[in-house]
Design an enzyme around this catalytic site. Sequence first.
Site, PDB file in Angstrom:
ATOM      1  N   GLY A  33     -42.499  -0.664 -19.414  1.00  0.00           N
ATOM      2  CA  GLY A  33     -41.378   0.257 -19.256  1.00  0.00           C
ATOM      3  C   GLY A  33     -41.696   1.721 -19.507  1.00  0.00           C
ATOM      4  O   GLY A  33     -40.801   2.487 -19.866  1.00  0.00           O
ATOM      5  N   ILE A  73     -44.045  -8.389  -5.897  1.00  0.00           N
ATOM      6  CA  ILE A  73     -43.341  -7.360  -5.123  1.00  0.00           C
ATOM      7  C   ILE A  73     -43.129  -7.796  -3.678  1.00  0.00           C
ATOM      8  O   ILE A  73     -42.035  -7.662  -3.107  1.00  0.00           O
ATOM      9  CB  ILE A  73     -44.144  -6.040  -5.143  1.00  0.00           C
ATOM     10  CG1 ILE A  73     -44.407  -5.577  -6.586  1.00  0.00           C
ATOM     11  CG2 ILE A  73     -43.445  -4.968  -4.316  1.00  0.00           C
ATOM     12  CD1 ILE A  73     -43.212  -5.133  -7.344  1.00  0.00           C
ATOM     13  N   SER A 127     -46.362   1.863 -10.801  1.00  0.00           N
ATOM     14  CA  SER A 127     -47.721   1.976 -11.332  1.00  0.00           C
ATOM     15  C   SER A 127     -48.466   0.713 -10.920  1.00  0.00           C
ATOM     16  O   SER A 127     -48.645  -0.209 -11.720  1.00  0.00           O
ATOM     17  CB  SER A 127     -47.677   2.127 -12.856  1.00  0.00           C
ATOM     18  OG  SER A 127     -48.955   2.363 -13.372  1.00  0.00           O
ATOM     19  N   CYS A 134     -54.176  -1.348 -11.481  1.00  0.00           N
ATOM     20  CA  CYS A 134     -55.293  -0.402 -11.398  1.00  0.00           C
ATOM     21  C   CYS A 134     -56.647  -1.101 -11.375  1.00  0.00           C
ATOM     22  O   CYS A 134     -57.663  -0.488 -11.039  1.00  0.00           O
ATOM     23  CB  CYS A 134     -55.238   0.584 -12.564  1.00  0.00           C
ATOM     24  SG  CYS A 134     -55.458  -0.198 -14.192  1.00  0.00           S
ATOM     25  N   SER A 148     -50.840   0.695 -19.555  1.00  0.00           N
ATOM     26  CA  SER A 148     -49.638   1.518 -19.426  1.00  0.00           C
ATOM     27  C   SER A 148     -49.989   2.957 -19.063  1.00  0.00           C
ATOM     28  O   SER A 148     -51.085   3.240 -18.577  1.00  0.00           O
ATOM     29  CB  SER A 148     -48.831   1.447 -20.723  1.00  0.00           C
ATOM     30  OG  SER A 148     -47.534   1.982 -20.530  1.00  0.00           O
TER      31      SER A 148
END
Length: 400
Positions: free
Chosen positions: A18, A67, A86, A89, A381
């Site tokens: 979050g 998603i 985000s 990665c 994060s």
Amino acid sequence: MSDINRKLRVLELFSGIGGMHCALKRQQLDGEDFIDFEVVAALDINHTANEVYNDNFPNVSVMCRTIENVSIKQYEKWNCNMWLMSPSCQPFTRQGHQKGLEDNRSNGFIGLMSIIDQLENKPQYILLENVDGFNGSQAHQLLLKTLLSNHYSYRQFLLSPIQYGIPNSRLRYYLVAERRNQQITNDTIETSYVSNSLDKLFNNLKLQFPTSTFTSSENINLPNGKVVNDTYEQCSNSCQLLVKEQLIIDNFLEKNIDYSMFELTDEQLLRGYFITDIVSKFSKRSCCFTRSYRKYFEGTGSLLYINGDINVNDNFITKDIWYQCKNDKQLEETMKSKLKQFVQLRYFTPKEIANLHCFPVDYKFPQQITVKQCYQLLGNSLNVFVVALLIRGFFDDSLF
């Protein structure tokens, strides 16, 4: 300045713990709500991250879904005018296999680009964060192609929180996009960004993490000539300091807690001393913390020197002796004992790393989340302050 006449309906994709939501909340400056928003839904496939998110934002619908497997009809139903994301990665990190779009963890990102193409009610604002390695990748090219074909203007940045007075280097790629009738793009990657709200945001940060009353004296010299530097160092992309002052590590440390479980053992100390970045509470910098912090020493984050401002000039241990210790148990034990006399190091706690990432002081991890899981989640994060700065820029600056 972008025109915002209605409440922002926000969709947080690859939501993690979050951080993007926290950045939205940081818009509350000087006692007023600058941006009226509602996070309609948050999506992530990490069950542990979703537990943490739900504990901090219980009123948000948190979905453990991929998603690409959410229907177009559902996206249309949400009808969100801001998307914050985000994406994973790992396909782009230096320590990974760098498979990019061929990595299965990129499937969600690829699916999302297709969803943007198909949506009738596309989001007006998009903000994306990822590692520096995303820049120039096939995924990056797909993102720009998708934005241009759907009439978005965009700007791209490589930014690190250390530019903004926060003592942590975390260089990341950011893209901000707005849907317009006229296409305007900026294909260059900018390495600084100053918003009209920067001073207010930074002052707000200082209120959250008050500046300490003490000042440091000299650099701290450790055995073998290693220096704990208490001066400002530029981040890896040579960005300049963009605020008038620099906070120090001590501003972000937990006080009056038992640190014993975070101290290095004699064996860890001898193994990590030569390959790990060491900072003191007076330092104005620290290295990027990754999800492998405390699992590996090299390149995963800084260690904290506990001994205050004591100077040690005894060069009793060198790298040559360190290598000899691997084959000489008696010498190893002697060096462990000597090193322990002069150098006490500990890991940063999860809460301290969250502080350096500018999460709110009341942000918490549920009791069932282990310390190891906290490190992993924080390593994946983002820095809340930098994201808040860019979101703010949509509405108080001419970003485009």
